[in-house]
Scaffold this motif. Structure first.
Motif, short mmCIF file in Angstrom:
data_model
loop_
_atom_site.label_atom_id
_atom_site.label_comp_id
_atom_site.label_asym_id
_atom_site.label_seq_id
_atom_site.Cartn_x
_atom_site.Cartn_y
_atom_site.Cartn_z
N LEU A 11 39.75 32.80 1.49
CA LEU A 11 38.27 32.28 1.78
C LEU A 11 36.98 31.95 2.79
CD1 LEU A 11 37.99 29.22 -1.15
CD2 LEU A 11 37.24 31.87 -1.62
N THR A 12 37.60 31.41 4.08
CA THR A 12 37.02 32.12 5.44
C THR A 12 36.92 33.41 6.01
OG1 THR A 12 37.58 29.17 5.26
CG2 THR A 12 36.24 30.10 6.57
N PHE A 13 37.94 33.30 5.65
CA PHE A 13 38.16 35.22 6.19
C PHE A 13 37.75 35.39 5.68
CE2 PHE A 13 40.11 39.02 5.52
CZ PHE A 13 40.43 38.86 7.25
N LEU A 14 36.99 35.49 4.71
CA LEU A 14 36.03 36.31 3.70
C LEU A 14 34.66 36.10 3.91
CD1 LEU A 14 37.68 36.92 -0.09
CD2 LEU A 14 37.82 38.47 1.39
N GLY A 15 34.40 34.94 4.43
CA GLY A 15 33.48 34.82 4.76
C GLY A 15 32.16 34.29 3.77
N LEU A 16 33.82 33.27 2.81
CA LEU A 16 33.13 32.42 1.57
C LEU A 16 33.83 30.76 2.56
CD1 LEU A 16 34.73 34.38 -1.25
CD2 LEU A 16 32.40 34.37 -0.72
N GLY A 17 33.49 29.97 1.62
CA GLY A 17 33.73 28.02 2.32
C GLY A 17 32.83 28.58 3.30
N VAL A 18 33.97 27.75 4.68
CA VAL A 18 33.47 26.94 6.07
C VAL A 18 32.15 28.04 6.81
CG1 VAL A 18 34.16 25.44 7.50
CG2 VAL A 18 35.35 25.58 5.39
N PHE A 57 48.99 21.51 -1.23
CA PHE A 57 48.49 21.33 -0.57
C PHE A 57 48.81 22.53 0.15
CE2 PHE A 57 48.42 17.62 2.90
CZ PHE A 57 47.72 18.67 4.00
N ALA A 58 50.73 23.23 0.24
CA ALA A 58 50.21 24.51 0.92
C ALA A 58 49.67 25.85 0.09
CB ALA A 58 52.01 24.87 0.85
N ASN A 59 49.64 26.12 -0.69
CA ASN A 59 48.50 26.18 -1.26
C ASN A 59 46.68 26.35 -0.99
OD1 ASN A 59 48.73 28.80 -3.01
ND2 ASN A 59 47.99 27.27 -5.00
N ASN A 60 46.36 25.00 -0.75
CA ASN A 60 45.66 25.00 -1.38
C ASN A 60 44.78 25.08 0.59
OD1 ASN A 60 44.83 23.99 -3.81
ND2 ASN A 60 44.87 22.48 -2.89
N ILE A 61 45.75 25.14 1.34
CA ILE A 61 45.99 25.64 3.11
C ILE A 61 45.40 27.15 2.74
CG2 ILE A 61 46.30 26.16 5.51
CD1 ILE A 61 47.33 23.01 4.65
N LEU A 62 46.44 28.11 2.20
CA LEU A 62 46.30 29.39 2.06
C LEU A 62 44.90 29.79 1.39
CD1 LEU A 62 49.67 30.20 1.55
CD2 LEU A 62 48.10 30.98 2.94
N LEU A 63 44.93 29.48 0.83
CA LEU A 63 42.71 29.49 -0.76
C LEU A 63 42.47 29.61 0.57
CD1 LEU A 63 44.17 28.15 -3.74
CD2 LEU A 63 43.58 30.67 -3.36
N GLU A 64 41.58 28.07 0.79
CA GLU A 64 41.24 28.42 2.03
C GLU A 64 40.62 28.90 3.49
OE1 GLU A 64 39.09 26.67 5.44
OE2 GLU A 64 41.33 26.46 5.35
N SER A 65 42.03 29.69 3.57
CA SER A 65 42.13 29.96 4.58
C SER A 65 41.53 31.54 4.19
CB SER A 65 43.19 30.57 5.75
OG SER A 65 44.32 28.81 5.91
N ILE A 87 31.96 26.48 12.43
CA ILE A 87 32.96 25.64 12.96
C ILE A 87 34.30 26.81 12.80
CG2 ILE A 87 34.20 23.82 12.22
CD1 ILE A 87 31.38 23.44 10.12
N PRO A 88 35.58 26.11 14.25
CA PRO A 88 36.60 27.13 14.24
C PRO A 88 37.68 26.69 12.69
CG PRO A 88 36.14 25.22 16.41
CD PRO A 88 35.00 25.19 15.46
N SER A 89 38.34 27.46 12.07
CA SER A 89 39.22 27.38 11.65
C SER A 89 39.69 28.34 11.14
CB SER A 89 38.31 27.43 10.08
OG SER A 89 37.95 28.62 9.87
N TRP A 90 40.99 28.16 11.11
CA TRP A 90 42.21 29.41 11.30
C TRP A 90 41.60 30.88 10.09
CZ3 TRP A 90 45.85 25.75 9.59
CH2 TRP A 90 46.67 24.60 10.62
N GLY A 91 41.34 30.33 8.85
CA GLY A 91 40.89 31.78 8.04
C GLY A 91 39.71 32.14 8.65
N GLY A 92 38.62 31.44 10.10
CA GLY A 92 37.47 32.67 10.65
C GLY A 92 37.73 32.99 11.65
N THR A 130 33.34 23.84 -0.23
CA THR A 130 35.15 24.68 -1.09
C THR A 130 35.99 23.11 -1.58
OG1 THR A 130 34.92 25.15 1.18
CG2 THR A 130 36.49 25.66 0.90
N ILE A 131 36.39 22.19 -1.13
CA ILE A 131 37.00 21.09 -1.03
C ILE A 131 36.42 20.87 -2.95
CG2 ILE A 131 37.74 18.78 -1.90
CD1 ILE A 131 36.77 18.78 1.87
N VAL A 132 35.64 21.11 -3.59
CA VAL A 132 35.26 20.99 -4.68
C VAL A 132 35.47 22.17 -6.00
CG1 VAL A 132 33.24 20.99 -6.65
CG2 VAL A 132 32.95 19.51 -4.44
N LEU A 133 35.75 23.44 -5.58
CA LEU A 133 35.82 23.92 -5.83
C LEU A 133 37.81 24.46 -6.01
CD1 LEU A 133 35.56 27.26 -6.81
CD2 LEU A 133 36.57 27.78 -4.63
#
Lengths: 509, 284
Positions: B219-226, B209-217, B230-235, B146-149
């Motif tokens: 991605l995780t919400f969609l089941g991609l990424g983390v 930074f803010a934008n990337n947090i939104l993107l990460e959430s 693991i607990p995460s906000w998107g998940g 996720t970080i690399v992407l």
């Protein structure tokens, strides 16, 4: 060039006739149904999906018919007689029945259907093996056929009520070709096919000449909605009248119950869920590890808490309605300490990774898998959950043997006979058995198929269940109810345990 | 006169921006930092008997529990780690890669410039979600991936910003004179160009930074990424989707956490921009 032009002209013509035909009966109303999956192909020999049967039971008929009450009644055959030795079945066919394209239904159509299913065309699909007991179909006269069997098949009459045994129109297929039939199915059923848009939906219209009486609604619109929350939202908004299982997550049951315009219909069904093991590679190749995993998970608590009354715990991969169900079979107990000991004995190091593959759109399984994963963590394993898109899991991952240590299997078992499930899951070389090769189990599975004595066969089926339990080939989870969400404007609807809902008697306000 | 009061009010507003921003972001950072001490089980302890406890009912579960009986507060606080780590690491990575690209392209021009800027154009033309799905389909989802992407897709913003500034700076007298007395390219870039670029880069980084947090959430919400275990906000949001109408707290609290973090960062970013760059030249 020219050929193309004529074809498109024909297409346009066909479309306009369809439109004209649809318009006079519009007054009777349209019913919209949501399906969790696009079956992709409409050819009866080419499918294994429950979603296919939900639609196809309205387009096609079999010689026999089994409705929501699960009783076998005459379909396109008016009556039948099984010979003394069980190796010949004579069917008396219904007369004056026509296919949607106008050609007559008769003994030749029956022979064509089964020659096709058991011949080259059938070999391309997964249905052929279910009907392997049939040696040939003989035409006696236009309304009588003999089924000559290689060996008696006690479940055959049930199997003739669905899937591969749906009667197809010979001339239509010969003229239009297999590919065209695949996307433009024609049968004798209560509804005629209008159009199919992949991933979007399929539309049917009433067949006023249906032998069972004209349907009470004029149009049937199936929408493919794969996201549970979307399906329920569409139901609440009134854009969908019936949500067909399995999609409504247990978590949304209270939402539907709380809506005065909606009704929740829940019936015990054949659907069972298990996490099956990769018995070929990794730590789960060791039977001790498999047993440890089963013992580590408190399945009773999972079923009670997460599935809240909409499912029951299972010990083998079948429902209690199924022939072969053994109430005396005891599964492994919930015993985390014993599990830890077994893992240590098998030499599994603490923190060993373990992947659980599940269906991404199965919200209930998503929760169950997380609970399972936390139980496995408690005995020192390190599980990860991998949700897959449904078709990827069913076509590319499981049959190719590319799963993680555990993978979700959801099975319909529509014949309510353990043979149908067990053979597909455990016999070597079957599509759903990518890992296990067990000569003893193969022999057991083969031995019960020719048996005519139901009690004798049930005994072997129970043996199979016990054998599978002993080898710990899967982590059995639960048998869930079929949960329908229905708008109250739909009248006279009976939810079917096997999802095959025939909608000719249904009316809408 | 009127002008003076307006600017006074504006200054006070700016100060407020800073205070609120630092309070929000600082609190969340501290909470996440001390999460292992506050919640040793990391919000992964399942208690099916206590599932879907409503919030503000008991001290054991102040923000209630989720469908598996896990403590929502513990999960929100622990889950912030994923968002902050991904956000921070991807921004630092993007700065390194993007600033280097921009410096080389802007200072040397020519073939390097053309090559790098075409890469930037292609990257900006690719829909993010499409890129993400392809990326995860091939490499599989994980924290590192996720970080690399995010670095690959976000570094181009820095490259463009830096190249633009370098183009104008390299013609200024102090650079010309440095070059005239024979200072090596490396020293010109590191000593003379880089310090002059830091302001706008830091501003961009904060907003990014803010934008990337939104993107990460997302991605995780969609089941991609983390990984979903693991607990995460998107998940957490993804898990709570089907409970929106029956158990609001399962989705509202992780949603609030994302909102407050992003708001805090954006306020800080705005304040930084105004303080470092009063003329507003480098407004994104």
């Amino acid at each position: 060039m020219e050929l193309k032009f004529t074809r498109s002209l024909l297409g346009a013509l066909a479309l306009s006739t369809a439109l004209i035909a649809a318009s006079p009966s519009l007054a009777a109303g349209k019913l919209t149904v949501s399906l969790s999956q696009d079956p992709g192909s409409w050819d009866p020999v080419d499918t294994f999906l429950v979603a296919w049967a939900t639609v196809a039971t309205n387009i096609f008929d079999g010689l026999t018919y089994r409705g929501p009450d699960l009783k076998l009644v005459p379909g396109l055959a008016e009556s039948w007689q099984v010979s003394e030795d069980g190796k010949k079945i004579t069917f008396k066919l219904r007369q004056n029945v026509k296919f949607h394209d106008g050609e007559p239904f008769n003994a030749d159509a029956v022979k064509f259907t089964f020659d096709r299913l058991l011949g080259d065309e059938g070999s391309k699909g997964p249905q052929k093996s279910n009907y392997a007991a049939i040696e040939k179909v003989e035409v006696v006269d236009p309304s009588t056929v003999d089924f000559i069997l290689k060996s008696p098949d006690p479940v055959l009459l049930t199997k003739l009520a669905g899937y591969g045994a749906m009667i197809v129109p010979p001339n239509y297929i010969k003229e239009k070709g297999e590919d065209y039939f695949n996307t433009h199915p024609v049968g004798t059923g209560a509804f005629k096919f209008i159009s199919y848009e992949p991933k979007i939906g399929v539309k049917l219209e009433a067949n006023p000449d249906y032998w069972g009486g004209a349907p009470k609604i004029s149009e049937l619109d199936y929408k493919f909605i794969t996201e549970p929350a979307t399906a329920v939202a569409e139901l609440q908004a009134g854009r969908v009248d019936i949500v067909v299982p399995p999609i409504i997550p247990i978590s949304m049951v209270p939402t539907i119950k709380g809506d005065s315009r909606l009704e929740l219909m829940s019936v015990p069904g054949p659907t069972v869920d298990a996490l099956r093991f990769n018995t070929r590679d990794g730590i789960t190749a060791d039977v001790r590890v498999r047993k440890a995993i089963i013992m580590a998970v408190d399945r009773k608590t999972i079923v009670d808490a997460i599935l809240a009354g909409q499912a029951s715990e299972i010990v083998s991969f079948q429902s209690s309605l199924s022939l072969g169900y053994d109430p005396d079979l005891k599964g492994l107990p919930f015993d985390p300490e014993g599990a830890k000991k077994l893992l240590a004995e098998a030499g599994v190091k603490p923190g060993a990774p373990l992947q659980i593959d599940i269906r991404g759109n199965d919200a209930t399984m998503n929760e169950v898998a997380q609970a399972v994963s936390s139980y496995l963590q408690a005995v020192g394993l390190n599980p990860t959950i991998k949700p897959y898109e449904l078709n990827v899991l069913l076509n590319d991952i499981i049959p190719q043997g590319k799963t993680g240590a555990l993978f979700q299997q959801k099975w319909g078992g529509w014949t309510f006979d353990y043979d149908n499930t067990a053979y597909s899951m455990y016999h070597s070389g079957e599509k759903w058995n990518p890992y296990e090769k067990d000569a003893e189990l193969d022999k057991l599975l083969e031995s019960q198929r020719p048996m005519t004595d139901a009690a004798e066969r049930e005994k072997v089926l129970k043996q199979i269940a016990a054998y599978v339990n002993d080898k710990a080939l899967e982590l059995p989870l639960y048998n869930s109810n079929a949960i329908y969400g229905v708008n109250k404007r739909v009248k006279n609807f009976t939810p079917a345990p096997d999802n095959r809902i025939k909608l000719n008697e249904v009316t809408v306000d | 006169m009127a002008n003076a009061t307006t600017s006074g009010r504006l200054n006070r507003f700016k100060a407020m921006e800073f205070v609120v921003g630092i309070l929000l972001f600082g609190t969340i950072c501290l909470a996440v930092l001390f999460a292992p001490l506050l919640f040793p089980d990391g919000g992964t302890k399942i208690d099916l008997a206590a599932r879907l406890t409503a919030p503000f009912q008991s001290f054991a579960h102040v923000l209630g529990t989720d469908p598996l009986g896990r403590d929502v507060l513990a999960r929100v606080v622990t889950g912030g780690k994923v968002s902050l780590v991904v956000g921070f690491a991807s921004v630092v990575g993007s700065i390194f890669v993007g600033v280097a690209m921009g410096l080389v392209a802007g200072y040397y021009r020519g073939a390097w410039d053309a090559l790098l800027m075409r890469f930037v154009d292609v990257q900006l033309a690719l829909p993010f979600i499409l890129l993400a799905i392809t990326f995860f389909a091939i490499l599989g989802g994980s924290l590192i991936n996720t970080i690399v992407l995010l670095i690959v897709s976000q570094c181009v913003q820095y490259a463009r910003l830096v190249r633009g500034s370098v183009l104008s700076l390299r013609e200024r007298e102090f650079i010309l004179s440095a070059r005239a007395i024979g200072v090596a390219d490396r020293n010109i870039i590191l000593r003379h160009l880089l310090p002059n670029l830091l302001g706008p880069v830091i501003v961009l980084a904060t907003l990014n930074f803010a934008n990337n947090i939104l993107l990460e959430s997302s991605l995780t919400f969609l089941g991609l990424g983390v990984d979903p275990t693991i607990p995460s906000w998107g998940g957490m949001l993804a898990d709570a989707r089907t409970y929106l109408q029956t158990a609001w707290w399962v989705s509202v609290f992780p949603g609030l956490a994302i909102l407050l973090t992003v708001l805090g960062l954006n306020l800080l970013g705005d304040w930084l921009r105004d303080s470092l760059d009063p003329t507003g030249r480098t407004s994104r």
